[in-house]
Design a protein around this motif. Sequence first.
Motif, short mmCIF file in Angstrom:
data_model
loop_
_atom_site.label_atom_id
_atom_site.label_comp_id
_atom_site.label_asym_id
_atom_site.label_seq_id
_atom_site.Cartn_x
_atom_site.Cartn_y
_atom_site.Cartn_z
N GLN A 175 3.29 -0.78 1.92
CA GLN A 175 4.25 -0.16 1.71
C GLN A 175 5.55 -0.89 1.83
O GLN A 175 6.04 -1.15 3.01
N GLY A 202 11.42 0.90 0.99
CA GLY A 202 11.67 1.65 -0.09
C GLY A 202 10.60 2.40 -0.79
O GLY A 202 11.07 3.14 -1.53
N MET A 227 4.59 0.89 -3.45
CA MET A 227 3.07 0.54 -2.89
C MET A 227 2.64 -0.55 -3.62
O MET A 227 2.83 -0.73 -4.72
N THR A 264 3.63 -0.28 -11.99
CA THR A 264 4.37 -0.35 -11.02
C THR A 264 4.08 -0.51 -9.75
O THR A 264 4.84 -0.90 -8.88
N GLU A 298 -2.99 -0.32 -5.03
CA GLU A 298 -3.50 -0.07 -3.69
C GLU A 298 -4.93 -0.96 -3.78
O GLU A 298 -5.31 -0.43 -4.87
N PHE A 308 -0.81 1.94 -10.42
CA PHE A 308 0.25 3.15 -10.59
C PHE A 308 1.13 2.81 -11.74
O PHE A 308 1.55 1.66 -11.73
N GLY A 321 4.26 4.82 -12.97
CA GLY A 321 5.06 6.10 -12.93
C GLY A 321 4.17 6.98 -12.28
O GLY A 321 3.54 6.97 -11.29
N ASP A 322 3.95 8.13 -13.17
CA ASP A 322 2.93 9.27 -12.65
C ASP A 322 1.70 9.25 -13.14
O ASP A 322 0.80 10.00 -12.89
N ARG A 323 1.26 7.95 -13.65
CA ARG A 323 0.00 7.71 -13.97
C ARG A 323 -1.01 6.86 -13.18
O ARG A 323 -0.07 6.19 -12.32
N THR A 324 -2.09 6.92 -13.11
CA THR A 324 -3.03 5.96 -12.54
C THR A 324 -4.05 5.55 -13.37
O THR A 324 -4.33 6.04 -14.21
N LEU A 365 -0.45 12.42 -7.24
CA LEU A 365 0.23 12.23 -8.64
C LEU A 365 1.46 13.39 -8.64
O LEU A 365 2.39 13.02 -9.09
N ARG A 419 3.98 11.42 -6.71
CA ARG A 419 4.61 10.19 -6.73
C ARG A 419 5.23 9.97 -7.79
O ARG A 419 4.83 9.49 -8.83
N THR A 479 7.97 7.75 -9.44
CA THR A 479 8.25 6.28 -9.23
C THR A 479 9.82 6.10 -9.67
O THR A 479 10.60 5.14 -9.26
N GLU A 527 13.99 5.92 6.56
CA GLU A 527 14.77 5.00 5.91
C GLU A 527 15.03 5.52 4.50
O GLU A 527 16.16 5.32 3.90
N LEU A 528 14.31 6.56 4.11
CA LEU A 528 14.56 7.01 2.82
C LEU A 528 15.81 7.91 2.64
O LEU A 528 16.62 7.95 1.89
#
Lengths: 389, 177
Positions: free
Chosen positions: A160, A163, A166, A186, A189, A204, A206-209, B83, B86, B88, B156-157
């Motif tokens: 990580q 900021g 991952m 983006t 892991e 990853f 955005g919000d997809r994997t 998700l 997460r 981003t 930090e965030l």
Amino acid sequence: MTPDTDRVRELLGTVDPPPARMMATDLLAAGRRARRRRRQWAVAGVAGLATLGAGAAGTAVSLAGATPAPVRPAVAASTPAAKPAAPCVVERLDLPPGAKAGGVNTGSPSGRYLAGFTSNASDPGTPVRWDGGKAQAIRVPGTGEAQGVNDKGVVVGEGQAPGGRMYAWAYADGKVTELRLPAGYTGAEARGINATGQVTGVLFAGDRTAAGVWDSIGKTARVLDAPEDAMAFGISDSGVVVGGLRGGGAAYRWDAGGRGKALPAPSGVTVGDLHGVRGDWAYGSVANPNPDATPDEPGGIRDSIVAARWHLPTGRLTLLDGDIGAVNPAGQAAVSPIGRGTATIQSPDATKRKLPGLAGKVGHPYALSDDGTRAAGTIGDRPVRWICR
Amino acid sequence: MATEEDLEYVEYVSAALDRLRRTAYLLCGDGDRADDIVQATLVAVYLRWSRIRTVSNIDGYVHRVLVRRYIDERRAGWARVLLAWRHTDLPAPAASSVEDSHAVRDALARLSRGQRAVLVLRYFCDLSVEDTAAALGCSPGSVKSQTHRGLAALRELLGDQWRPTPQTLMNRPRSMP
């Protein structure tokens, strides 16, 4: 109590959920409906309970064709079918200079290499590799943990960056390399590596994997085909990848060519994720086919999710009490107890070897060698290994 | 027709509901799913109410059930939990108010799943390291490591917003209205 922990308590208290869409009286009505359903079920379910009780010896069920409800073999742990072998010997692993705590997340098939993390007050997480018990820190940007290691000593894991981004990394020949992402992704892991150096993990966007495989450290990941968002957690030496679909409830595996399919579930069972694979064996979790048969009680809450071990060529599925941390090609599983108890190595014939704790603390094994003589994991906040002769 | 036990149950739930919803929301980051978890928890509690109404530490018991529901859901659908949080492409944290819950929520969203779970369980639910490890099915060492990492990442965030306000410091010795 430190200022930091006071502050985080205060900050967590500021987060408000959206307005409630339920009131106490709604919950009373829902509870009454559930009680009616359960009474009806209890009458119809007597035969099912008898089946559960009969499975004490460690029954496996076939995923092919008509399938009886799986059972919880370890319920009868007090009357083991086979005579247990001698306990294994536990020892603490060294920590790199400056580290105060740590844990083993995984090990190589021969048992020579172990990998995990260490930490201290100023360093929340540094990946580490043990070679024959000797610890070496792996310096990655930000913080991270090692999640996979092979017999060549190549380590992979997650990091990580400052900021929050991952990223997946690999450590080989003394060098850390960030693994490359396909266009549109983006972050990532890395979760496992096999003997040929193929790495698997989660991508990853955005919000997809997506589940991904890096065929070598320098290559860009290829995305594995799946009907919806997916995640990959392990890869066998022949290139079989295991994981799950995003929506849960579907264990998924991909062959070496990247073709995926869901593992079929026996009747009454919801299959969860596959967490790892070694040889022909995979492990993961399934929903307890009958959670109402083991009601929550004060001081004794039972899981409605149980550990599961699959023999992939036949689809045979065995349910175990506890959490499986690793399997080997012989089908042995390293199992942590839920709550109190003793960690064990459990063979397909239900033979168990105990992995003792230290100073009253329970062991949690996450690595098991192919020959079943070495396991490793964590006790308290220290990395440990077990030697079994 | 309400029995005495039913009335007791309604009284208990009325008092506990807000706290339970907050816990579930911090854990999963989604209002609808938080309510599903709370409902499953409180229905389970209702089914055992005649036995657990006499337990001395009902809150502790109910919290354990709630955490277990969340864990079960997490294990069955690990990715959904991950998700839900997460994002981003979040906007930069708002700088307006240190008590801005959106900034805290967005910061939580950027933590890894393990870090968020240990921070909520340890510092909102007040579980011990060992109880948190048992609830999450991981080792106490991992809980400590994730706690360190989570606190460091949150600091930090949140940047300047992390620092306690003077009011916070005043609040500690004596409660303010």
